[in-house]
Design a protein around this motif. Structure first.
Motif, PDB file in Angstrom:
ATOM      1  N   ARG A 120      60.517  71.770  51.161  1.00 24.55           N
ATOM      2  CA  ARG A 120      59.594  72.095  50.082  1.00 24.55           C
ATOM      3  C   ARG A 120      59.834  73.512  49.545  1.00 24.55           C
ATOM      4  NH1 ARG A 120      54.074  69.933  49.422  1.00 24.55           N
ATOM      5  NH2 ARG A 120      53.045  71.331  48.002  1.00 24.55           N
ATOM      6  N   ASP A 148      46.818  88.882  38.300  1.00 28.80           N
ATOM      7  CA  ASP A 148      47.663  87.934  39.023  1.00 28.80           C
ATOM      8  C   ASP A 148      48.586  88.751  39.935  1.00 28.80           C
ATOM      9  OD1 ASP A 148      46.545  85.942  37.488  1.00 28.80           O
ATOM     10  OD2 ASP A 148      48.266  85.715  36.154  1.00 28.80           O
ATOM     11  N   MET A 149      49.142  88.099  40.965  1.00 26.97           N
ATOM     12  CA  MET A 149      50.088  88.813  41.841  1.00 26.97           C
ATOM     13  C   MET A 149      51.466  88.192  41.658  1.00 26.97           C
ATOM     14  SD  MET A 149      50.371  91.333  43.842  1.00 26.97           S
ATOM     15  CE  MET A 149      48.808  91.817  44.597  1.00 26.97           C
ATOM     16  N   GLN A 164      48.203  86.863  48.125  1.00 31.44           N
ATOM     17  CA  GLN A 164      48.978  85.646  48.445  1.00 31.44           C
ATOM     18  C   GLN A 164      49.075  85.430  49.964  1.00 31.44           C
ATOM     19  OE1 GLN A 164      51.994  87.825  46.584  1.00 31.44           O
ATOM     20  NE2 GLN A 164      52.299  86.423  44.874  1.00 31.44           N
ATOM     21  N   LYS A 191      48.380  80.620  47.702  1.00 29.84           N
ATOM     22  CA  LYS A 191      49.426  80.564  48.739  1.00 29.84           C
ATOM     23  C   LYS A 191      50.613  81.436  48.335  1.00 29.84           C
ATOM     24  CE  LYS A 191      48.190  76.132  50.649  1.00 29.84           C
ATOM     25  NZ  LYS A 191      48.297  74.698  50.350  1.00 29.84           N
ATOM     26  N   GLY A 192      50.958  81.472  47.056  1.00 31.42           N
ATOM     27  CA  GLY A 192      52.092  82.284  46.597  1.00 31.42           C
ATOM     28  C   GLY A 192      53.130  81.430  45.923  1.00 31.42           C
ATOM     29  N   ALA A 193      53.493  81.802  44.679  1.00 32.45           N
ATOM     30  CA  ALA A 193      54.454  81.032  43.900  1.00 32.45           C
ATOM     31  C   ALA A 193      55.796  81.757  43.804  1.00 32.45           C
ATOM     32  CB  ALA A 193      53.883  80.776  42.503  1.00 32.45           C
ATOM     33  N   PHE A 194      56.034  82.712  44.721  1.00 33.53           N
ATOM     34  CA  PHE A 194      57.295  83.464  44.716  1.00 33.53           C
ATOM     35  C   PHE A 194      57.960  83.300  46.080  1.00 33.53           C
ATOM     36  CE2 PHE A 194      54.617  85.151  41.480  1.00 33.53           C
ATOM     37  CZ  PHE A 194      55.480  85.521  40.451  1.00 33.53           C
ATOM     38  N   THR A 227      43.419  76.997  45.076  1.00 38.94           N
ATOM     39  CA  THR A 227      44.372  76.047  45.657  1.00 38.94           C
ATOM     40  C   THR A 227      43.962  74.636  45.258  1.00 38.94           C
ATOM     41  OG1 THR A 227      45.262  75.192  47.754  1.00 38.94           O
ATOM     42  CG2 THR A 227      43.022  75.975  47.828  1.00 38.94           C
ATOM     43  N   HIS A 228      44.934  73.704  45.330  1.00 39.20           N
ATOM     44  CA  HIS A 228      44.616  72.283  45.118  1.00 39.20           C
ATOM     45  C   HIS A 228      44.582  71.557  46.447  1.00 39.20           C
ATOM     46  CE1 HIS A 228      46.762  74.089  41.732  1.00 39.20           C
ATOM     47  NE2 HIS A 228      45.819  73.500  41.020  1.00 39.20           N
ATOM     48  N   ARG A 249      55.048  75.265  38.278  1.00 40.47           N
ATOM     49  CA  ARG A 249      54.168  74.153  38.661  1.00 40.47           C
ATOM     50  C   ARG A 249      55.002  72.988  39.189  1.00 40.47           C
ATOM     51  NH1 ARG A 249      51.904  78.171  37.365  1.00 40.47           N
ATOM     52  NH2 ARG A 249      52.162  78.329  39.592  1.00 40.47           N
ATOM     53  N   GLU A 252      56.019  73.425  42.738  1.00 43.15           N
ATOM     54  CA  GLU A 252      54.991  73.358  43.777  1.00 43.15           C
ATOM     55  C   GLU A 252      54.880  71.988  44.429  1.00 43.15           C
ATOM     56  OE1 GLU A 252      52.642  76.980  41.767  1.00 43.15           O
ATOM     57  OE2 GLU A 252      51.942  74.957  41.374  1.00 43.15           O
ATOM     58  N   ASN A 253      55.532  70.996  43.836  1.00 43.97           N
ATOM     59  CA  ASN A 253      55.445  69.674  44.419  1.00 43.97           C
ATOM     60  C   ASN A 253      56.763  68.937  44.171  1.00 43.97           C
ATOM     61  OD1 ASN A 253      54.802  67.124  45.240  1.00 43.97           O
ATOM     62  ND2 ASN A 253      52.821  67.051  44.173  1.00 43.97           N
ATOM     63  N   ASN A 298      57.312  66.312  41.661  1.00 48.74           N
ATOM     64  CA  ASN A 298      57.401  66.626  40.230  1.00 48.74           C
ATOM     65  C   ASN A 298      58.841  66.643  39.733  1.00 48.74           C
ATOM     66  OD1 ASN A 298      54.665  66.865  39.981  1.00 48.74           O
ATOM     67  ND2 ASN A 298      54.623  69.076  40.150  1.00 48.74           N
TER      68      ASN A 298
HETATM   69  C1  LIG Z   1      44.080  79.620  39.717  1.00 52.97           C
HETATM   70  C2  LIG Z   1      45.399  79.891  40.328  1.00 52.97           C
HETATM   71  C3  LIG Z   1      45.999  81.128  40.129  1.00 52.97           C
HETATM   72  C4  LIG Z   1      47.224  81.407  40.694  1.00 52.97           C
HETATM   73  N1  LIG Z   1      47.750  82.661  40.580  1.00 52.97           N
HETATM   74  C5  LIG Z   1      48.854  82.967  41.280  1.00 52.97           C
HETATM   75  C6  LIG Z   1      49.335  84.303  41.331  1.00 52.97           C
HETATM   76  O1  LIG Z   1      48.773  85.226  40.737  1.00 52.97           O
HETATM   77  N2  LIG Z   1      50.449  84.544  42.079  1.00 52.97           N
HETATM   78  C7  LIG Z   1      51.104  83.564  42.788  1.00 52.97           C
HETATM   79  O2  LIG Z   1      52.072  83.855  43.464  1.00 52.97           O
HETATM   80  N3  LIG Z   1      50.674  82.285  42.736  1.00 52.97           N
HETATM   81  C8  LIG Z   1      49.579  81.959  42.012  1.00 52.97           C
HETATM   82  N4  LIG Z   1      49.138  80.664  41.997  1.00 52.97           N
HETATM   83  C9  LIG Z   1      49.991  79.574  42.522  1.00 52.97           C
HETATM   84  C10 LIG Z   1      49.827  79.377  44.019  1.00 52.97           C
HETATM   85  O3  LIG Z   1      50.386  80.460  44.701  1.00 52.97           O
HETATM   86  C11 LIG Z   1      50.512  78.078  44.488  1.00 52.97           C
HETATM   87  O4  LIG Z   1      51.883  78.145  44.213  1.00 52.97           O
HETATM   88  C12 LIG Z   1      49.958  76.812  43.870  1.00 52.97           C
HETATM   89  O5  LIG Z   1      48.585  76.851  43.708  1.00 52.97           O
HETATM   90  C13 LIG Z   1      50.330  75.582  44.748  1.00 52.97           C
HETATM   91  O6  LIG Z   1      49.759  75.683  46.015  1.00 52.97           O
HETATM   92  P1  LIG Z   1      48.401  74.903  46.390  1.00 52.97           P
HETATM   93  O7  LIG Z   1      47.799  75.599  47.526  1.00 52.97           O
HETATM   94  O8  LIG Z   1      47.578  74.749  45.174  1.00 52.97           O
HETATM   95  O9  LIG Z   1      48.840  73.455  46.732  1.00 52.97           O
HETATM   96  P2  LIG Z   1      49.858  72.831  47.761  1.00 52.97           P
HETATM   97  O10 LIG Z   1      49.602  73.116  49.171  1.00 52.97           O
HETATM   98  O11 LIG Z   1      51.217  73.129  47.224  1.00 52.97           O
HETATM   99  O12 LIG Z   1      49.462  71.340  47.499  1.00 52.97           O
HETATM  100  C14 LIG Z   1      48.132  70.812  47.755  1.00 52.97           C
HETATM  101  C15 LIG Z   1      47.953  69.525  47.013  1.00 52.97           C
HETATM  102  O13 LIG Z   1      47.985  69.732  45.599  1.00 52.97           O
HETATM  103  C16 LIG Z   1      49.077  69.051  45.028  1.00 52.97           C
HETATM  104  N5  LIG Z   1      49.740  69.960  44.082  1.00 52.97           N
HETATM  105  C17 LIG Z   1      49.881  71.284  44.198  1.00 52.97           C
HETATM  106  N6  LIG Z   1      50.565  71.790  43.149  1.00 52.97           N
HETATM  107  C18 LIG Z   1      50.868  70.733  42.379  1.00 52.97           C
HETATM  108  C19 LIG Z   1      51.559  70.575  41.156  1.00 52.97           C
HETATM  109  N7  LIG Z   1      52.082  71.623  40.513  1.00 52.97           N
HETATM  110  N8  LIG Z   1      51.668  69.333  40.644  1.00 52.97           N
HETATM  111  C20 LIG Z   1      51.124  68.269  41.276  1.00 52.97           C
HETATM  112  N9  LIG Z   1      50.449  68.354  42.428  1.00 52.97           N
HETATM  113  C21 LIG Z   1      50.330  69.551  42.976  1.00 52.97           C
HETATM  114  C22 LIG Z   1      50.024  68.760  46.181  1.00 52.97           C
HETATM  115  O14 LIG Z   1      50.803  67.648  45.958  1.00 52.97           O
HETATM  116  C23 LIG Z   1      49.063  68.529  47.307  1.00 52.97           C
HETATM  117  O15 LIG Z   1      48.533  67.236  47.258  1.00 52.97           O
HETATM  118  C24 LIG Z   1      47.893  80.389  41.449  1.00 52.97           C
HETATM  119  C25 LIG Z   1      47.282  79.162  41.661  1.00 52.97           C
HETATM  120  C26 LIG Z   1      46.041  78.913  41.132  1.00 52.97           C
HETATM  121  C27 LIG Z   1      45.404  77.588  41.414  1.00 52.97           C
END
Ligand SMILES: Cc1cc2nc3c(=O)[nH]c(=O)nc-3n(C[C@H](O)[C@H](O)[C@H](O)COP(=O)(O)OP(=O)(O)OC[C@H]3O[C@@H](n4cnc5c(N)ncnc54)[C@H](O)[C@@H]3O)c2cc1C
Length: 317
Positions: free
Chosen positions: A2, A140-141, A169, A193-196, A237-238, A300, A303-304, A307
């Motif tokens: 992942r 944002d970070m 993060q 969790k962190g998108a980097f 988070t989702h 986005r 993250e999965n 996708n």
């Molecule tokens: C409001 C908000 C602000 C954010 N700001 C930042 C920031 O400033 N800096 C930063 O580094 N990151 C940021 N992020 C992104 C974050 O770090 C994660 O990369 C992102 O949220 C995915 O992790 P998760 O915990 O949501 O879900 P995961 O643990 O990845 O997944 C949990 C569930 O959600 C589903 N899911 C998650 N993402 C997706 C997707 N894209 N498409 C379909 N299903 C999905 C998964 O399949 C799973 O079922 C932000 C996220 C949110 C929600």
């Protein structure tokens, strides 16, 4: 697996050739429509109104763009954020504007960034004077090199009594220490969790480690100390396991609904957001708008791994 997929998509997000190709291709419009409210401030504000009216979900508006080094584009970005604050204030919604330091000048000059952020936060304070709601400039970070400057910027503005909030993060090892300091300051902090990507010295690498750290951070964010300091937890988070865990810890330590919030992204599992709102939880969606949509959308996708199909469709259709 992942994290490897995610790291590849982070690479694509930073590729200017790919960005230019994708943003100019007609075939990709479904990707843009999935994750982005539209090109203009008005489109973003209208989506925010609709979310609140239909589902009771609040919004944080984000004019897209990152790592910007063109002064004209920086000026436009700052103006768009001001316009978004006004448009939202006119509609009597939360004046909740998200900002990346590298989109308002950090690549060129940290002083310039601070100047822009200061003006924006003052404007939000002025516009919010007579209105109830959760109003703030949310930082944002971005990547690990921006951790210290972003926290310093947030703290400087917070010390001046301005309405600001900070993203931390869970994948970064340092975050527990950073969070403890923010708890003591009684801040508003959004946990993600962190998108980097970062190496093992700086960051947890595995999904389980990151989830474990998220749970420990949630314990701290919903501690009795945090409540007594006026800290405001934002769980972004989702991941429904983390939602359930946060609610459990919140209740155990005496936090009521509305003393914290959940935040999710437009276009990602909005069913979960609606369910939480139906349970009476405070929920917000991050609503991006503007033309520069590719880096946001491809993160986005990263993250999965499921996708991948979206990316393949956009590349080969
Ligand atoms: C409001 C908000 C602000 C954010 N700001 C930042 C920031 O400033 N800096 C930063 O580094 N990151 C940021 N992020 C992104 C974050 O770090 C994660 O990369 C992102 O949220 C995915 O992790 P998760 O915990 O949501 O879900 P995961 O643990 O990845 O997944 C949990 C569930 O959600 C589903 N899911 C998650 N993402 C997706 C997707 N894209 N498409 C379909 N299903 C999905 C998964 O399949 C799973 O079922 C932000 C996220 C949110 C929600």
């Amino acid at each position: 697996m992942r994290r490897i997929w995610q790291a590849s998509m982070i690479g694509l997000a930073r590729s200017s050739a790919m960005k230019s190709f994708m943003q100019n291709s007609r075939a990709t419009s479904f990707l843009r429509n999935k994750y982005v409210a539209g090109e203009t401030v008005t489109a973003g504000a209208e989506r925010a109104v609709a979310l609140l009216e239909k589902n009771g979900i609040r919004s944080s508006l984000f004019f897209m763009g990152e790592y910007v080094d063109d002064p004209a584009l920086i000026a436009e970005t700052v103006q768009q954020k001001h316009d978004a604050a006004e448009a939202i204030a006119q509609r009597q919604l939360d004046i909740h504007i998200s900002v990346d330091p590298t989109q308002i000048g950090y690549v060129i000059s940290p002083q310039q960034t601070q100047g822009h952020a200061l003006k924006l936060a003052k404007e939000i304070k002025r516009l919010a004077e007579e209105s109830q709601g959760i109003h703030c400039l949310m930082f944002d970070m971005e990547d690990a090199s921006l951790n210290d400057p972003t926290i310093a910027l947030h703290n400087t503005l917070q010390d001046q009594g301005l309405p600001v909030a900070l993203t931390l993060q869970a994948y970064m090892r340092r975050t527990m220490e950073d969070m403890e300091k923010q708890v003591q300051r009684g801040s508003r902090v959004r946990l993600v969790k962190g998108a980097f990507a970062a190496g093992p010295k700086l960051a947890f690498q595995g999904t389980n480690e990151i989830k474990h750290n998220s749970r420990q951070l949630i314990e701290l964010m919903f501690s009795k100390t945090a409540k007594s300091k006026g800290f405001y937890p934002i769980i972004a988070t989702h991941d429904t396991n983390l939602h359930d865990f946060a609610i459990l810890v919140a209740r155990k330590n005496g936090w009521s609904k509305g003393e914290y919030e959940f935040e999710m992204l437009l276009g990602v599992r909005e069913d979960i957001a609606r369910n939480l709102a139906l349970q009476g939880e405070r929920v917000r969606l991050y609503v991006p708008f503007g033309r520069d949509w590719w880096p946001h959308a491809v993160r986005r996708i990263g993250e999965n791994p499921r996708n991948a199909v979206l990316l393949t469709r956009s590349l080969f259709s």
